[in-house]
Design an enzyme around this catalytic site. Structure first.
Site, PDB file in Angstrom:
ATOM      1  N   ILE A  95       0.837  -1.217   0.000  1.00 43.57           N
ATOM      2  CA  ILE A  95       0.000   0.000   0.000  1.00 43.57           C
ATOM      3  C   ILE A  95       0.870   1.265   0.000  1.00 43.57           C
ATOM      4  N   THR A 126      -9.232  -0.634  14.979  1.00 43.33           N
ATOM      5  CA  THR A 126      -9.345  -1.511  16.145  1.00 43.33           C
ATOM      6  C   THR A 126      -9.843  -0.776  17.381  1.00 43.33           C
ATOM      7  N   ASP A 127     -10.411  -1.531  18.314  1.00 39.91           N
ATOM      8  CA  ASP A 127     -10.829  -0.930  19.590  1.00 39.91           C
ATOM      9  C   ASP A 127      -9.629  -0.553  20.459  1.00 39.91           C
ATOM     10  N   GLU A 128      -8.433  -1.054  20.091  1.00 39.33           N
ATOM     11  CA  GLU A 128      -7.257  -0.802  20.939  1.00 39.33           C
ATOM     12  C   GLU A 128      -6.884   0.676  20.986  1.00 39.33           C
ATOM     13  N   TYR A 171       1.547  -0.738  18.289  1.00 39.41           N
ATOM     14  CA  TYR A 171       0.511  -1.125  17.318  1.00 39.41           C
ATOM     15  C   TYR A 171      -0.676  -0.177  17.411  1.00 39.41           C
ATOM     16  N   SER A 172      -1.230  -0.023  18.623  1.00 35.55           N
ATOM     17  CA  SER A 172      -2.446   0.796  18.726  1.00 35.55           C
ATOM     18  C   SER A 172      -2.132   2.265  18.431  1.00 35.55           C
ATOM     19  N   SER A 224       0.047   3.292  16.247  1.00 36.95           N
ATOM     20  CA  SER A 224       0.136   3.442  14.783  1.00 36.95           C
ATOM     21  C   SER A 224      -1.255   3.400  14.152  1.00 36.95           C
ATOM     22  N   LYS A 225      -2.151   2.583  14.712  1.00 40.81           N
ATOM     23  CA  LYS A 225      -3.513   2.535  14.160  1.00 40.81           C
ATOM     24  C   LYS A 225      -4.252   3.846  14.457  1.00 40.81           C
ATOM     25  N   LYS A 274      -1.610 -15.374  17.415  1.00 37.09           N
ATOM     26  CA  LYS A 274      -2.655 -14.712  18.203  1.00 37.09           C
ATOM     27  C   LYS A 274      -3.250 -15.736  19.174  1.00 37.09           C
ATOM     28  N   TYR A 328      -0.612 -14.685  29.690  1.00 36.16           N
ATOM     29  CA  TYR A 328       0.197 -13.566  30.190  1.00 36.16           C
ATOM     30  C   TYR A 328      -0.297 -13.079  31.555  1.00 36.16           C
ATOM     31  N   ASN A 358      -8.957 -13.470  29.516  1.00 37.69           N
ATOM     32  CA  ASN A 358      -8.153 -14.387  28.697  1.00 37.69           C
ATOM     33  C   ASN A 358      -8.153 -15.808  29.257  1.00 37.69           C
ATOM     34  N   ARG A 417       2.826  -9.094  29.175  1.00 39.06           N
ATOM     35  CA  ARG A 417       3.188  -8.211  28.056  1.00 39.06           C
ATOM     36  C   ARG A 417       3.435  -6.804  28.632  1.00 39.06           C
ATOM     37  N   GLY A 458       3.122  -2.991  29.127  1.00 44.95           N
ATOM     38  CA  GLY A 458       2.051  -2.052  28.752  1.00 44.95           C
ATOM     39  C   GLY A 458       0.750  -2.760  28.410  1.00 44.95           C
TER      40      GLY A 458
HETATM   41  P1  NAD Z   1      -3.144  -9.882   9.581  1.00 47.26           P
HETATM   42  O1  NAD Z   1      -1.822  -9.545  10.179  1.00 47.26           O
HETATM   43  O2  NAD Z   1      -3.624 -11.283   9.644  1.00 47.26           O
HETATM   44  O3  NAD Z   1      -3.169  -9.448   8.055  1.00 47.26           O
HETATM   45  C1  NAD Z   1      -2.608  -8.261   7.586  1.00 47.26           C
HETATM   46  C2  NAD Z   1      -2.354  -8.422   6.097  1.00 47.26           C
HETATM   47  O4  NAD Z   1      -1.819  -7.181   5.597  1.00 47.26           O
HETATM   48  C3  NAD Z   1      -1.328  -9.512   5.758  1.00 47.26           C
HETATM   49  O5  NAD Z   1      -1.820 -10.317   4.734  1.00 47.26           O
HETATM   50  C4  NAD Z   1      -0.090  -8.739   5.294  1.00 47.26           C
HETATM   51  O6  NAD Z   1       0.679  -9.430   4.331  1.00 47.26           O
HETATM   52  C5  NAD Z   1      -0.736  -7.493   4.711  1.00 47.26           C
HETATM   53  N1  NAD Z   1       0.183  -6.343   4.687  1.00 47.26           N
HETATM   54  C6  NAD Z   1       1.026  -5.938   5.663  1.00 47.26           C
HETATM   55  N2  NAD Z   1       1.692  -4.833   5.250  1.00 47.26           N
HETATM   56  C7  NAD Z   1       1.241  -4.545   4.008  1.00 47.26           C
HETATM   57  C8  NAD Z   1       1.545  -3.516   3.083  1.00 47.26           C
HETATM   58  N3  NAD Z   1       2.442  -2.561   3.349  1.00 47.26           N
HETATM   59  N4  NAD Z   1       0.885  -3.505   1.893  1.00 47.26           N
HETATM   60  C9  NAD Z   1      -0.033  -4.467   1.596  1.00 47.26           C
HETATM   61  N5  NAD Z   1      -0.334  -5.469   2.436  1.00 47.26           N
HETATM   62  C10 NAD Z   1       0.288  -5.506   3.634  1.00 47.26           C
HETATM   63  O7  NAD Z   1      -4.171  -8.889  10.284  1.00 47.26           O
HETATM   64  P2  NAD Z   1      -5.733  -9.054  10.514  1.00 47.26           P
HETATM   65  O8  NAD Z   1      -5.952  -9.617  11.854  1.00 47.26           O
HETATM   66  O9  NAD Z   1      -6.351  -9.689   9.330  1.00 47.26           O
HETATM   67  O10 NAD Z   1      -6.169  -7.523  10.578  1.00 47.26           O
HETATM   68  C11 NAD Z   1      -6.580  -6.834   9.407  1.00 47.26           C
HETATM   69  C12 NAD Z   1      -6.936  -5.402   9.774  1.00 47.26           C
HETATM   70  O11 NAD Z   1      -7.972  -5.396  10.758  1.00 47.26           O
HETATM   71  C13 NAD Z   1      -5.771  -4.621  10.395  1.00 47.26           C
HETATM   72  O12 NAD Z   1      -5.817  -3.317   9.887  1.00 47.26           O
HETATM   73  C14 NAD Z   1      -6.054  -4.644  11.886  1.00 47.26           C
HETATM   74  O13 NAD Z   1      -5.526  -3.495  12.512  1.00 47.26           O
HETATM   75  C15 NAD Z   1      -7.571  -4.645  11.891  1.00 47.26           C
HETATM   76  N6  NAD Z   1      -8.194  -5.271  13.060  1.00 47.26           N
HETATM   77  C16 NAD Z   1      -7.834  -6.536  13.440  1.00 47.26           C
HETATM   78  C17 NAD Z   1      -8.469  -7.127  14.535  1.00 47.26           C
HETATM   79  C18 NAD Z   1      -8.132  -8.539  14.968  1.00 47.26           C
HETATM   80  O14 NAD Z   1      -8.627  -8.983  16.016  1.00 47.26           O
HETATM   81  N7  NAD Z   1      -7.365  -9.296  14.222  1.00 47.26           N
HETATM   82  C19 NAD Z   1      -9.464  -6.424  15.228  1.00 47.26           C
HETATM   83  C20 NAD Z   1      -9.793  -5.127  14.807  1.00 47.26           C
HETATM   84  C21 NAD Z   1      -9.166  -4.569  13.709  1.00 47.26           C
HETATM   85  P1  TYD Z   2      -3.785 -11.254  20.911  1.00 46.15           P
HETATM   86  O1  TYD Z   2      -4.465 -12.422  20.298  1.00 46.15           O
HETATM   87  O2  TYD Z   2      -2.325 -11.060  20.679  1.00 46.15           O
HETATM   88  O3  TYD Z   2      -4.627  -9.950  20.477  1.00 46.15           O
HETATM   89  P2  TYD Z   2      -4.517  -8.431  21.024  1.00 46.15           P
HETATM   90  O4  TYD Z   2      -3.224  -8.225  21.701  1.00 46.15           O
HETATM   91  O5  TYD Z   2      -4.655  -7.667  19.760  1.00 46.15           O
HETATM   92  O6  TYD Z   2      -5.689  -8.251  21.956  1.00 46.15           O
HETATM   93  O7  TYD Z   2      -4.007 -11.315  22.475  1.00 46.15           O
HETATM   94  C1  TYD Z   2      -5.296 -11.390  23.046  1.00 46.15           C
HETATM   95  C2  TYD Z   2      -5.108 -11.367  24.553  1.00 46.15           C
HETATM   96  O8  TYD Z   2      -4.451 -12.582  24.947  1.00 46.15           O
HETATM   97  C3  TYD Z   2      -4.219 -10.230  25.025  1.00 46.15           C
HETATM   98  O9  TYD Z   2      -4.712  -9.743  26.280  1.00 46.15           O
HETATM   99  C4  TYD Z   2      -2.860 -10.889  25.235  1.00 46.15           C
HETATM  100  C5  TYD Z   2      -3.225 -12.305  25.623  1.00 46.15           C
HETATM  101  N1  TYD Z   2      -2.255 -13.339  25.212  1.00 46.15           N
HETATM  102  C6  TYD Z   2      -1.797 -14.284  26.136  1.00 46.15           C
HETATM  103  O10 TYD Z   2      -2.190 -14.262  27.327  1.00 46.15           O
HETATM  104  N2  TYD Z   2      -0.901 -15.219  25.726  1.00 46.15           N
HETATM  105  C7  TYD Z   2      -0.438 -15.273  24.442  1.00 46.15           C
HETATM  106  O11 TYD Z   2       0.422 -16.150  24.128  1.00 46.15           O
HETATM  107  C8  TYD Z   2      -0.934 -14.322  23.492  1.00 46.15           C
HETATM  108  C9  TYD Z   2      -0.459 -14.325  22.057  1.00 46.15           C
HETATM  109  C10 TYD Z   2      -1.847 -13.371  23.919  1.00 46.15           C
END
Ligand code: NAD
Ligand code: TYD
Length: 355
Positions: A59, A133-135, A159-160, A162-163, A198, A216, A258, A294, A296
């Site tokens: 992107i 994200t809600d983060e 992460y949060s 940057s979002k 995750k 954690y 968790n 973790r 923070g």
């Molecule tokens: P993910 O890490 O599984 O997927 C991210 C995808 O983006 C990957 O396929 C990666 O190759 C691609 N990518 C990374 N950098 C790129 C770049 N510069 N150009 C093009 N593609 C690139 O993440 P996800 O869990 O599918 O999350 C997708 C979106 O939803 C993110 O923006 C995340 O912040 C948001 N989101 C995720 C969650 C969650 O629980 N997973 C919740 C709320 C919002």
């Molecule tokens: P995660 O799936 O990394 O999502 P996010 O950090 O975006 O919420 O983590 C979900 C919750 O689980 C978070 O509070 C961190 C915790 N966690 C563990 O306790 N152990 C683990 O190995 C991982 C990856 C996450």
């Protein structure tokens, strides 16, 4: 008509593309950089679909994005592309700033240029939907009300942060340039194709391998969990009916600590894949291990999704009980997928993170 979906080979992006092609008769140009988290296997079931065009790209590559927009003339850009794992952002934040902030900025710039060349009707109909994200709202006390769209932003990890930055840029492009944007803030997703770094897929994977289930700190951090299919449907509805410049919270109505999630996963696995008698454990619960917290670590996220319910009529269809059962079954039925994504990078990450 056509839409451009970025980050389409990741967890939610791939689910979204599959869901879109099954619900809509509209072409998807799907773009992904294929980082460690991007996996073309996630899109295998739409590989042969003529309405799906996959493009390997970034992107942040303005020339490539400009070319794509002018070639395919999409009516919308849906931006999932991001670095998404909090723990990785703590070890190596730079990639998060590069993709989540600079990448989003460049995508917005390309979209602005593209939009300015469209005729009035197409310009009016164009949408830039940014998935967030809600983060960004930061951590809530146990008894605090759930975050609404007007809660101030208090991101606590790279992460949060940057979002949150990316969202501010999206907002600025609406107010400054009139780009028709929409933003969604969703809680933690779970479901098929989630990378096993995750919590939920990691616990399933470790349990089946009889490895520790790393929880954690005290495990009492709270997240709101949403089945990914419900998230995809919400995004389709926001794209269709959301008002430009608005932000929509999307949540699962499923706050869980968790440790509770880990125990539920153990219960389901004990039922579906009972522990074999020849090992030192008698139940997957025996594998639960409390590890260093973790840095923070946000204590609680909770999302108030009443706006999308009232304005657009969206509510999650899955409860946690139904969604998590389907999810565990999917991972059990798709061990081959899990084995394929567990590349060298995955092993290095696990060694470093849980050392
Ligand atoms: P993910 O890490 O599984 O997927 C991210 C995808 O983006 C990957 O396929 C990666 O190759 C691609 N990518 C990374 N950098 C790129 C770049 N510069 N150009 C093009 N593609 C690139 O993440 P996800 O869990 O599918 O999350 C997708 C979106 O939803 C993110 O923006 C995340 O912040 C948001 N989101 C995720 C969650 C969650 O629980 N997973 C919740 C709320 C919002
Ligand atoms: P995660 O799936 O990394 O999502 P996010 O950090 O975006 O919420 O983590 C979900 C919750 O689980 C978070 O509070 C961190 C915790 N966690 C563990 O306790 N152990 C683990 O190995 C991982 C990856 C996450």
């Amino acid at each position: 008509m056509t839409i451009l979906v970025t980050g389409s080979a990741g967890f939610i992006g791939a689910n979204f593309v599959i869901d879109w092609l099954s619900e809509m008769d509209e072409t998807v140009i799907s773009l992904d950089k294929l980082t460690y988290a991007g996996n073309l296997n996630n899109l295998a079931e739409v590989e042969e679909d003529e309405r799906h065009v996959f493009v390997h790209g970034d992107i942040g590559d303005s020339q490539q994005i400009d070319r794509l927009l002018h070639t395919y003339k999409p009516r919308a850009v849906v931006n999932f592309a991001a670095e998404s794992h909090v723990d990785r952002s703590i070890h190596e934040p730079e990639a998060f700033l590069q993709t989540n902030i600079i990448g989003t900025f460049r995508l917005l710039e390309s979209s602005r240029r593209y939009c300015s060349d469209l005729n009035e009707k197409r310009k009016r109909d164009f949408r830039f939907l940014h998935v967030s994200t809600d983060e960004v709202y930061g951590s809530l006390d146990e008894d605090a009300p759930a975050s609404t769209e007007s809660k101030c932003y208090q991101p606590n990890n790279p992460y949060s942060a940057s979002k949150a930055s990316s969202e501010h840029l999206v907002r600025a492009y609406y107010h400054t340039y009139g780009l028709p944007v929409l933003t969604t803030n969703c809680s933690n997703n779970y479901g098929p194709y989630q990378f096993p770094e995750k919590l939920i897929p990691l616990v399933i994977h470790n349990a089946l391998a009889h490895k520790p289930l790393p929880t954690y700190g005290d495990g009492l951090q709270i997240r709101d969990w949403l089945y990914v299919g419900d998230h995809c449907r919400a995004i389709r509805m926001v794209l269709d009916e959301g008002s430009c410049g608005e932000v929509y919270n999307i949540g699962g109505l499923n706050e869980k600590a968790n440790i509770e999630v880990v125990r539920i996963l153990c219960d389901i696995l004990n039922e579906l894949r009972p522990v074999n008698g020849n090992t030192s454990i008698t139940s997957y619960h025996d594998l639960i291990t409390f590890v260093k917290d973790r840095p923070g670590h946000d204590r609680r996220y909770a999302i108030d999704a009443s706006k999308i319910e009232t304005e657009l009529g969206w509510r999650p269809a899955e409860t946690f009980a139904t969604g998590i059962q389907k999810t565990v079954e999917w991972y059990l039925d798709n061990q081959e997928w899990v084995d394929l994504v567990l590349s060298g990078d995955y092993h290095q990450w696990i060694e470093r993170q849980y050392a």
